[in-house]
Design a protein around this motif. Structure first.
Motif, PDB file in Angstrom:
ATOM      1  N   ARG A 140       2.477 -11.899 -17.237  1.00 28.59           N
ATOM      2  CA  ARG A 140       3.192 -13.148 -17.489  1.00 28.59           C
ATOM      3  C   ARG A 140       3.162 -14.074 -16.275  1.00 28.59           C
ATOM      4  NH1 ARG A 140       8.107 -11.811 -17.853  1.00 28.59           N
ATOM      5  NH2 ARG A 140       7.894  -9.549 -17.619  1.00 28.59           N
ATOM      6  N   LEU A 141       3.167 -13.519 -15.071  1.00 31.33           N
ATOM      7  CA  LEU A 141       3.018 -14.360 -13.885  1.00 31.33           C
ATOM      8  C   LEU A 141       1.639 -15.013 -13.861  1.00 31.33           C
ATOM      9  CD1 LEU A 141       4.709 -12.095 -11.182  1.00 31.33           C
ATOM     10  CD2 LEU A 141       5.601 -14.240 -12.131  1.00 31.33           C
ATOM     11  N   ARG A 142       0.634 -14.279 -14.270  1.00 35.12           N
ATOM     12  CA  ARG A 142      -0.710 -14.855 -14.306  1.00 35.12           C
ATOM     13  C   ARG A 142      -0.847 -15.883 -15.430  1.00 35.12           C
ATOM     14  NH1 ARG A 142      -4.405 -13.563 -11.097  1.00 35.12           N
ATOM     15  NH2 ARG A 142      -4.189 -11.823  -9.635  1.00 35.12           N
ATOM     16  N   LEU A 143      -0.209 -15.638 -16.558  1.00 35.15           N
ATOM     17  CA  LEU A 143      -0.220 -16.642 -17.624  1.00 35.15           C
ATOM     18  C   LEU A 143       0.472 -17.928 -17.172  1.00 35.15           C
ATOM     19  CD1 LEU A 143       0.601 -14.336 -20.674  1.00 35.15           C
ATOM     20  CD2 LEU A 143      -1.527 -15.620 -20.334  1.00 35.15           C
TER      21      LEU A 143
ATOM     22  N   ARG B 138       0.872  -1.177   0.000  1.00 33.48           N
ATOM     23  CA  ARG B 138       0.000   0.000   0.000  1.00 33.48           C
ATOM     24  C   ARG B 138       0.907   1.224   0.000  1.00 33.48           C
ATOM     25  NH1 ARG B 138      -3.847   2.381   4.566  1.00 33.48           N
ATOM     26  NH2 ARG B 138      -2.727   0.887   5.827  1.00 33.48           N
ATOM     27  N   MET B 139       0.948   1.905  -1.135  1.00 29.88           N
ATOM     28  CA  MET B 139       1.817   3.067  -1.286  1.00 29.88           C
ATOM     29  C   MET B 139       1.017   4.331  -1.014  1.00 29.88           C
ATOM     30  SD  MET B 139       4.064   1.905  -4.594  1.00 29.88           S
ATOM     31  CE  MET B 139       5.368   3.103  -4.253  1.00 29.88           C
ATOM     32  N   VAL B 140       1.542   5.180  -0.143  1.00 28.30           N
ATOM     33  CA  VAL B 140       0.848   6.412   0.231  1.00 28.30           C
ATOM     34  C   VAL B 140       1.759   7.599  -0.042  1.00 28.30           C
ATOM     35  CG1 VAL B 140      -0.514   5.215   1.980  1.00 28.30           C
ATOM     36  CG2 VAL B 140       1.619   6.348   2.645  1.00 28.30           C
ATOM     37  N   GLY B 141       1.140   8.743  -0.293  1.00 26.25           N
ATOM     38  CA  GLY B 141       1.897   9.967  -0.500  1.00 26.25           C
ATOM     39  C   GLY B 141       2.325  10.585   0.815  1.00 26.25           C
ATOM     40  N   LEU B 142       3.021  11.706   0.735  1.00 27.56           N
ATOM     41  CA  LEU B 142       3.480  12.384   1.942  1.00 27.56           C
ATOM     42  C   LEU B 142       2.324  12.872   2.795  1.00 27.56           C
ATOM     43  CD1 LEU B 142       6.448  14.443   0.434  1.00 27.56           C
ATOM     44  CD2 LEU B 142       6.560  12.304   1.741  1.00 27.56           C
ATOM     45  N   ASP B 143       1.139  13.045   2.150  1.00 26.19           N
ATOM     46  CA  ASP B 143      -0.044  13.477   2.899  1.00 26.19           C
ATOM     47  C   ASP B 143      -0.847  12.307   3.441  1.00 26.19           C
ATOM     48  OD1 ASP B 143      -1.028  12.447   0.559  1.00 26.19           O
ATOM     49  OD2 ASP B 143      -2.208  14.220   0.000  1.00 26.19           O
ATOM     50  N   GLY B 144      -0.390  11.086   3.222  1.00 21.22           N
ATOM     51  CA  GLY B 144      -1.073   9.907   3.720  1.00 21.22           C
ATOM     52  C   GLY B 144      -2.121   9.335   2.783  1.00 21.22           C
ATOM     53  N   ALA B 145      -2.414  10.024   1.671  1.00 22.53           N
ATOM     54  CA  ALA B 145      -3.409   9.529   0.721  1.00 22.53           C
ATOM     55  C   ALA B 145      -2.852   8.313  -0.011  1.00 22.53           C
ATOM     56  CB  ALA B 145      -3.771  10.623  -0.279  1.00 22.53           C
ATOM     57  N   VAL B 146      -3.717   7.318  -0.225  1.00 21.30           N
ATOM     58  CA  VAL B 146      -3.286   6.103  -0.908  1.00 21.30           C
ATOM     59  C   VAL B 146      -3.047   6.408  -2.384  1.00 21.30           C
ATOM     60  CG1 VAL B 146      -3.895   3.741  -1.538  1.00 21.30           C
ATOM     61  CG2 VAL B 146      -4.550   4.636   0.705  1.00 21.30           C
ATOM     62  N   LEU B 147      -1.842   6.096  -2.857  1.00 20.24           N
ATOM     63  CA  LEU B 147      -1.487   6.268  -4.264  1.00 20.24           C
ATOM     64  C   LEU B 147      -1.746   4.997  -5.059  1.00 20.24           C
ATOM     65  CD1 LEU B 147       1.920   8.128  -3.796  1.00 20.24           C
ATOM     66  CD2 LEU B 147      -0.312   9.155  -4.299  1.00 20.24           C
ATOM     67  N   SER B 148      -1.446   3.859  -4.448  1.00 21.33           N
ATOM     68  CA  SER B 148      -1.666   2.577  -5.119  1.00 21.33           C
ATOM     69  C   SER B 148      -1.663   1.466  -4.087  1.00 21.33           C
ATOM     70  CB  SER B 148      -0.589   2.308  -6.170  1.00 21.33           C
ATOM     71  OG  SER B 148      -0.801   1.048  -6.799  1.00 21.33           O
ATOM     72  N   ALA B 149      -2.645   0.571  -4.214  1.00 23.13           N
ATOM     73  CA  ALA B 149      -2.660  -0.648  -3.408  1.00 23.13           C
ATOM     74  C   ALA B 149      -2.779  -1.857  -4.325  1.00 23.13           C
ATOM     75  CB  ALA B 149      -3.817  -0.609  -2.410  1.00 23.13           C
ATOM     76  N   GLY B 150      -2.415  -1.658  -5.572  1.00 22.79           N
ATOM     77  CA  GLY B 150      -2.515  -2.707  -6.576  1.00 22.79           C
ATOM     78  C   GLY B 150      -2.817  -2.080  -7.919  1.00 22.79           C
ATOM     79  N   VAL B 151      -2.784  -2.898  -8.956  1.00 18.74           N
ATOM     80  CA  VAL B 151      -3.023  -2.423 -10.313  1.00 18.74           C
ATOM     81  C   VAL B 151      -4.115  -3.259 -10.967  1.00 18.74           C
ATOM     82  CG1 VAL B 151      -2.004  -2.250 -12.634  1.00 18.74           C
ATOM     83  CG2 VAL B 151      -0.719  -1.467 -10.641  1.00 18.74           C
ATOM     84  N   GLY B 152      -5.047  -2.573 -11.621  1.00 21.64           N
ATOM     85  CA  GLY B 152      -6.081  -3.235 -12.407  1.00 21.64           C
ATOM     86  C   GLY B 152      -5.910  -2.898 -13.872  1.00 21.64           C
ATOM     87  N   LEU B 153      -6.727  -3.503 -14.716  1.00 20.12           N
ATOM     88  CA  LEU B 153      -6.702  -3.230 -16.147  1.00 20.12           C
ATOM     89  C   LEU B 153      -8.038  -2.642 -16.572  1.00 20.12           C
ATOM     90  CD1 LEU B 153      -4.999  -6.274 -17.941  1.00 20.12           C
ATOM     91  CD2 LEU B 153      -4.063  -3.989 -17.571  1.00 20.12           C
TER      92      LEU B 153
ATOM     93  N   VAL C 257      -6.921 -14.993 -18.624  1.00 20.68           N
ATOM     94  CA  VAL C 257      -6.288 -13.962 -17.800  1.00 20.68           C
ATOM     95  C   VAL C 257      -6.970 -12.619 -18.029  1.00 20.68           C
ATOM     96  CG1 VAL C 257      -4.140 -12.703 -17.366  1.00 20.68           C
ATOM     97  CG2 VAL C 257      -4.085 -15.174 -17.739  1.00 20.68           C
ATOM     98  N   TRP C 258      -7.303 -12.313 -19.281  1.00 24.41           N
ATOM     99  CA  TRP C 258      -7.990 -11.060 -19.599  1.00 24.41           C
ATOM    100  C   TRP C 258      -9.351 -10.997 -18.908  1.00 24.41           C
ATOM    101  CZ3 TRP C 258      -7.243  -6.346 -21.227  1.00 24.41           C
ATOM    102  CH2 TRP C 258      -8.312  -5.594 -21.762  1.00 24.41           C
ATOM    103  N   ARG C 259     -10.118 -12.081 -18.955  1.00 24.95           N
ATOM    104  CA  ARG C 259     -11.433 -12.090 -18.299  1.00 24.95           C
ATOM    105  C   ARG C 259     -11.276 -11.927 -16.796  1.00 24.95           C
ATOM    106  NH1 ARG C 259     -12.415 -16.338 -21.994  1.00 24.95           N
ATOM    107  NH2 ARG C 259     -12.011 -17.874 -20.347  1.00 24.95           N
ATOM    108  N   ALA C 260     -10.287 -12.595 -16.223  1.00 28.42           N
ATOM    109  CA  ALA C 260     -10.062 -12.472 -14.783  1.00 28.42           C
ATOM    110  C   ALA C 260      -9.671 -11.048 -14.405  1.00 28.42           C
ATOM    111  CB  ALA C 260      -8.985 -13.451 -14.338  1.00 28.42           C
ATOM    112  N   ALA C 261      -8.838 -10.432 -15.231  1.00 26.29           N
ATOM    113  CA  ALA C 261      -8.417  -9.055 -14.962  1.00 26.29           C
ATOM    114  C   ALA C 261      -9.603  -8.109 -14.967  1.00 26.29           C
ATOM    115  CB  ALA C 261      -7.391  -8.610 -15.994  1.00 26.29           C
ATOM    116  N   ARG C 262     -10.482  -8.280 -15.937  1.00 24.66           N
ATOM    117  CA  ARG C 262     -11.643  -7.409 -16.037  1.00 24.66           C
ATOM    118  C   ARG C 262     -12.588  -7.621 -14.860  1.00 24.66           C
ATOM    119  NH1 ARG C 262     -11.548  -3.806 -17.014  1.00 24.66           N
ATOM    120  NH2 ARG C 262     -13.506  -3.351 -18.053  1.00 24.66           N
ATOM    121  N   SER C 263     -12.711  -8.836 -14.379  1.00 25.71           N
ATOM    122  CA  SER C 263     -13.630  -9.113 -13.272  1.00 25.71           C
ATOM    123  C   SER C 263     -13.118  -8.583 -11.941  1.00 25.71           C
ATOM    124  CB  SER C 263     -13.864 -10.631 -13.150  1.00 25.71           C
ATOM    125  OG  SER C 263     -12.705 -11.298 -12.705  1.00 25.71           O
TER     126      SER C 263
END
Length: 322
Positions: free
Chosen positions: A186-189, A109-124, A311-317
């Motif tokens: 590629r890890l998911r594939l 969980r990446m947060v900025g200097l103000d504590g706001a969440v910048l990223s807790a994962g990536v979606g497509l 993998v594409w269907r799983a990513a979208r879901s």
């Protein structure tokens, strides 16, 4: 990984040195010319340093570290030089991977200097853009402390070293951006899962080493997104998005001419990713690298055990509504 990190890399090294779990520290210096080398040499953590002869970008530095004979540990952590992980960050990620044997990567969980969440994962997104997710904490299994996500932000993640190498390592040609989402593909594939660990907290001085919104930022983002899709996505998705990008590029001058006072070309004030010249360069670089990308696509296919379409269907879901 650092490049001209003299002003902030010490804080990162201090935070890594304070980790509660034993670790080895390797800093890849991308030919910094601002005194970073002296900072690394003087730091009490005494990190091993791999100094590259030229700036190869974040992706190139990761690939160089992966090829380095010194990296023989079960897990490999990627960490930006402008981050400061909490003292229990590494332990929290390691414990998550120990509990989830099918997971090849655990994101922070990446947060900025103000504590706001910048990223807790990536979606497509539906058009194959990687998007930082900021609300996966609400979806986490509180008893287990993790949430399923498609991918991870490469600025702070722990990966299984063997799984990473079996999946083909890091695409060094990307230089910067989308090397993490391509790796997640590629890890998911390869039939691995990826988890987000909300309790693994990292403070990020976002943009300290790059310029989000700049011309180079958008050039790398647009080029690498399309390259990632060619390498990893279902053929129909990759072809659709390359065609769409080219069609929008062709239509932009016409749209400008139909507006009152409009003119063709790169109108001032228009975002860089909607400027014709930048988009033409993206298409030119993609066309020049297409033979190599298609060879890489075949290599990805040879290593895959899960169909791209699955993998594409799983990513979208996995993406939140909207």
């Amino acid at each position: 990984m650092t490049w001209r990190g003299k002003g902030h890399v010490s804080a990162c090294l201090d935070a890594v040195a304070a980790q509660t779990r034993p670790h080895r520290l390797l800093v890849v210096d991308n030919a910094s010319d601002d005194g970073t080398a002296a900072v690394l040499a003087a730091h009490p953590a005494k990190p091993a340093v791999l100094r590259l002869p030229a700036n190869t970008g974040y992706a190139g530095a990761l690939a160089a570290a992966d090829r380095n004979d010194a990296v023989d540990t079960e897990f490999t952590a990627w960490l930006n030089d402008d981050t400061e992980p909490a003292p229990d960050w590494l332990a929290t990620l390691e414990d998550a991977l120990d509990r989830h044997e099918h997971a090849a990567a655990a994101g922070s969980r990446m947060v900025g200097l103000d504590g706001a969440v910048l990223s807790a994962g990536v979606g497509l997104t539906a058009d194959g853009h990687g998007v930082d997710l900021t609300d996966v904490v609400a979806d986490a299994d509180l008893a287990d402390g993790v949430a399923p996500v498609f991918g991870f932000c490469g600025g702070a993640v722990l990966l299984r070293t063997a799984a990473l190498r079996r999946a083909g390592g890091v695409p060094a040609r990307f230089f910067c951006y989308y090397e993490d989402t391509d790796t997640a593909w590629r890890l998911r594939l390869a039939n691995h899962t990826i988890v987000s660990v909300p309790d693994a907290r990292v403070t990020h001085r976002h943009g300290a080493s790059s310029q989000p919104g700049s011309r180079r930022f958008h050039l790398w983002n647009e080029r690498n997104r399309l390259a990632m899709l060619v390498r990893c996505a279902p053929a129909a998705v990759a072809a659709r998005e390359v065609t769409r990008f080219a069609a929008i590029t062709a239509l932009l001058p016409l749209r400008a001419l139909t507006r009152p006072g409009g003119r063709s070309g790169d109108a001032r004030g228009r975002p860089w990713n909607f400027r014709v010249r930048l988009r033409l360069r993206v298409l030119a670089e993609l066309a020049a690298s297409l033979p190599q990308l298609l060879r890489e696509r075949k290599a990805v296919t040879d290593l895959a055990v899960v169909p791209r379409s699955a993998v594409w269907r799983a990513a979208r879901s996995m993406n939140p509504p909207g």
